[in-house]
Design a protein around this motif. Sequence first.
Motif: not given
Length: 220
Positions: A132-137, A143-151
């Motif tokens: 999307g164009k705006t962040f929605k947690k 659902p938004s994904i924390p970057l530190h969860d991406i392996v």
Amino acid sequence: MRKAEDFLHKLPPLSRKTPYIDIDPRIFGHPLATEIDWTPLEQGGNFIKTQRRYQPSPTRMGFKAARRAWVYNGLVVLLGLITFVGPFIREESSPLWLHLAGLGFMALGVGLWIKADQRRIFDKELGYYFRGKTFKKESSTYPSIPLHDIVALQILMEHVKGGKSDYKSYELNLVLKDSKRIMVLDHADKDQIKEDAAQLSTFLNIPVWNYEDAIVTRHS
């Protein structure tokens, strides 16, 4: 109406045929590579490049609709409109299914427009990947994904085949710590998928797991 009917029959189908490929994911040197699924997440793919990469700042990288996607989706809507209203303008009689097909193609084109307009954004300042164009947690759809969860980033291929149409579509997926996968891109431009994966890999400092690197044998 004959041209409209011919065009309908020439459009790529949504059926999928995935070739049997033996791969050994141990080559990637990560235990998670052997735990995740190595089949495409979504059926059908796209026979044109649907998203293009952009980077508005050093801390944000994303993908938004490519121009050719807008053009193709617009043609689908136009085809549907012509198919639906053409007979009324010419005061011709036509089968009901042709009118319904026109409505269907208009709905399909609008749906593809909406889907293409959903940006995929990686934001280091926020620490999240979101659509999307705006962040929605919190989002029930994406659902938004924390970057530190991406392996890692996973590249896969599928054959989309049916009738006279046959093409390969390539997926770029996120691999998460919990073995889940999230699809980011899915289209037929293999070189662009690999380039986007390389750039995103550098941006996030994570590896790319390309199925081609792990192929042991192919079966037709």
